[in-house]
Design an enzyme around this catalytic site. Structure first.
Site, PDB file in Angstrom:
ATOM      1  N   ASP A   1      55.035 137.742  25.621  1.00  0.00           N
ATOM      2  CA  ASP A   1      54.486 136.685  26.403  1.00  0.00           C
ATOM      3  C   ASP A   1      53.142 137.153  26.166  1.00  0.00           C
ATOM      4  O   ASP A   1      52.207 136.185  25.855  1.00  0.00           O
ATOM      5  CB  ASP A   1      55.032 136.727  27.770  1.00  0.00           C
ATOM      6  CG  ASP A   1      56.306 135.804  27.899  1.00  0.00           C
ATOM      7  OD1 ASP A   1      56.907 135.863  26.682  1.00  0.00           O
ATOM      8  OD2 ASP A   1      56.642 135.355  28.882  1.00  0.00           O
TER       9      ASP A   1
ATOM     10  N   ALA B   1      60.117 129.382  33.743  1.00  0.00           N
ATOM     11  CA  ALA B   1      60.898 128.494  32.771  1.00  0.00           C
ATOM     12  C   ALA B   1      60.714 129.117  31.322  1.00  0.00           C
ATOM     13  O   ALA B   1      61.445 128.235  30.422  1.00  0.00           O
ATOM     14  CB  ALA B   1      60.376 127.109  32.911  1.00  0.00           C
ATOM     15  N   GLY B   2      60.465 129.988  31.074  1.00  0.00           N
ATOM     16  CA  GLY B   2      60.619 130.815  29.876  1.00  0.00           C
ATOM     17  C   GLY B   2      59.277 130.525  29.127  1.00  0.00           C
ATOM     18  O   GLY B   2      59.443 130.624  27.682  1.00  0.00           O
ATOM     19  N   LEU B   3      58.176 129.982  29.503  1.00  0.00           N
ATOM     20  CA  LEU B   3      57.223 129.340  28.776  1.00  0.00           C
ATOM     21  C   LEU B   3      55.765 130.221  28.879  1.00  0.00           C
ATOM     22  O   LEU B   3      54.876 129.880  28.639  1.00  0.00           O
ATOM     23  CB  LEU B   3      56.792 127.805  29.196  1.00  0.00           C
ATOM     24  CG  LEU B   3      58.077 126.863  28.923  1.00  0.00           C
ATOM     25  CD1 LEU B   3      57.803 125.649  29.570  1.00  0.00           C
ATOM     26  CD2 LEU B   3      57.822 126.663  27.433  1.00  0.00           C
ATOM     27  N   GLY B   4      56.054 131.180  29.669  1.00  0.00           N
ATOM     28  CA  GLY B   4      54.994 132.190  29.547  1.00  0.00           C
ATOM     29  C   GLY B   4      53.930 131.887  30.658  1.00  0.00           C
ATOM     30  O   GLY B   4      52.695 132.344  30.819  1.00  0.00           O
TER      31      GLY B   4
ATOM     32  N   ALA C   1      50.024 133.459  31.000  1.00  0.00           N
ATOM     33  CA  ALA C   1      48.781 132.848  30.680  1.00  0.00           C
ATOM     34  C   ALA C   1      48.038 132.523  31.900  1.00  0.00           C
ATOM     35  O   ALA C   1      46.731 132.721  31.731  1.00  0.00           O
ATOM     36  CB  ALA C   1      49.354 131.290  30.413  1.00  0.00           C
TER      37      ALA C   1
ATOM     38  N   PRO D   1      55.337 125.229  33.691  1.00  0.00           N
ATOM     39  CA  PRO D   1      56.182 125.508  34.639  1.00  0.00           C
ATOM     40  C   PRO D   1      56.611 126.931  34.958  1.00  0.00           C
ATOM     41  O   PRO D   1      56.492 127.614  34.139  1.00  0.00           O
ATOM     42  CB  PRO D   1      57.613 124.760  34.237  1.00  0.00           C
ATOM     43  CG  PRO D   1      56.856 123.763  33.102  1.00  0.00           C
ATOM     44  CD  PRO D   1      55.732 124.404  32.331  1.00  0.00           C
ATOM     45  N   VAL D   2      56.673 127.299  36.181  1.00  0.00           N
ATOM     46  CA  VAL D   2      56.938 128.684  36.563  1.00  0.00           C
ATOM     47  C   VAL D   2      58.660 128.980  36.241  1.00  0.00           C
ATOM     48  O   VAL D   2      59.380 127.959  36.443  1.00  0.00           O
ATOM     49  CB  VAL D   2      56.784 128.988  37.978  1.00  0.00           C
ATOM     50  CG1 VAL D   2      56.830 130.297  38.328  1.00  0.00           C
ATOM     51  CG2 VAL D   2      55.226 128.694  38.215  1.00  0.00           C
TER      52      VAL D   2
END
Length: 320
Positions: free
Chosen positions: A159, A111-114, A118, A108-109
């Site tokens: 990240d 969303a704190g998930l890099g 990536a 997900p963009v």
């Protein structure tokens, strides 16, 4: 044809304080990934296909500051100027090759998930392999960090580091990468609020707070650093039963920095009530994701409780 992939990531401890020189702990999330494919083309130009965001366009038609365009332009500049002593590449003539680049991502963009890191890392790896540019892992991470700076202002660098090395890391800005040894594997549930929250905005807001009251913010950063120091030892020694309290403490400190939100707090509370030994927001905050420390026995129960409390989706991941 060349293909490459890069994982998502979560920050376990230390977000925001890491921008100010304090340590942070982060781990890859391999269930989420960005993928890039590069193939030679008979059609003139560099054609970009990113179906997840509805993009089908030739590179020169994109604004130069578009995230994908900035990766490509900067990479081709690097490839043209790469030292011959490091090996010859297919870019020696200086002309852009005719390529088709396909990008997809399950991350997900905002969303704190890099997600951004990536996509950048996957794209760099695919391009470097296809055009025979011999980049080392540290160079890929540094390149991705430069791209992060274009779009996030003052990123910490965590990240691109976690995503490039795809290993748990103990990160301090400006210092050599420290790999995090996980003494005993543990399980985390990630809960997605579904609220887009660009990291750049929350980082800028914390910067404003810091400029207005440096002594107060520095004190909070120091407390977060103490939590991160403790968490590193707890994780490396395998004292998983002590980790939950540290998560709860970190979340309370992030609330002081005003980077939580009612949605995040609701999910954190729901996870704890369902049996998680600790829970906190993860990443920039204001939306995005939270994480909860669970056991294999109660992971599904906590996951269901998060969905009932409003999570748009959950991921159960094993940290090892």
């Amino acid at each position: 044809m060349s293909r490459a992939s890069a994982p998502g990531k979560i920050i376990l401890f230390g977000e925001h304080a890491v921008v100010y020189g304090r340590p942070a702990l982060a781990v890859p999330v391999n269930q989420l990934h960005a993928d890039a494919e590069v193939v030679d083309s008979d059609t003139a130009g560099i054609w970009i296909h990113a179906p997840d965001v509805g993009l089908h366009i030739e590179l020169n038609s994109l604004p130069s500051d578009h995230p994908i365009a900035s990766v490509l332009h900067n990479f081709f500049y690097l490839a043209r100027t790469y030292p011959v002593s490091r090996g010859r590449s297919r870019m020696e003539g200086g002309r852009y090759p005719n390529l088709t680049v396909t990008i997809s991502s399950t991350i997900p963009v905002a969303a704190g998930l890099g997600s951004g890191a990536a996509v950048t890392v996957a794209l760099i790896r695919a391009l470097a392999a296809h055009l025979e540019v011999p980049m080392k892992v540290g160079e890929i991470s540094a390149f991705a960090y430069d791209i992060e700076k274009l779009h996030h202002g003052t990123p910490s660098g965590i990240d691109n580091t976690v995503v490039t090395y795809s290993k748990p890391v103990y990160f301090v800005r400006g210092k050599p990468i420290g790999l995090l040894k996980v003494g005993v594997p543990f399980t985390v549930v990630i809960g997605d609020t579904g609220i887009s929250a660009p990291t750049k905005e929350s980082v800028a807001d914390v910067r404003g707070m810091w400029e207005a009251d440096k002594s107060r913010c520095e004190a909070v950063f120091d407390e977060i650093a103490d939590v991160s120091f403790s968490a590193r030892r707890v994780i490396e020694e395998g004292w998983v039963n002590m980790l939950g309290d540290l998560m709860n403490e970190n979340h309370a400190l992030l609330q002081k920095l005003t980077v939580s939100s009612p949605e995040l707090d609701r999910l954190v509370s729901a996870a704890r009530k369902a049996g998680a030994s600790g829970a906190k927001l993860s990443g920039g905050g204001r939306g995005g994701n939270m994480i909860a420390l669970v056991t294999r026995g109660n992971a599904e129960r906590v996951s269901s409780a998060l969905v009932a409390a409003g999570a748009k989706r959950t991921i159960i991941t094993r940290i090892s």
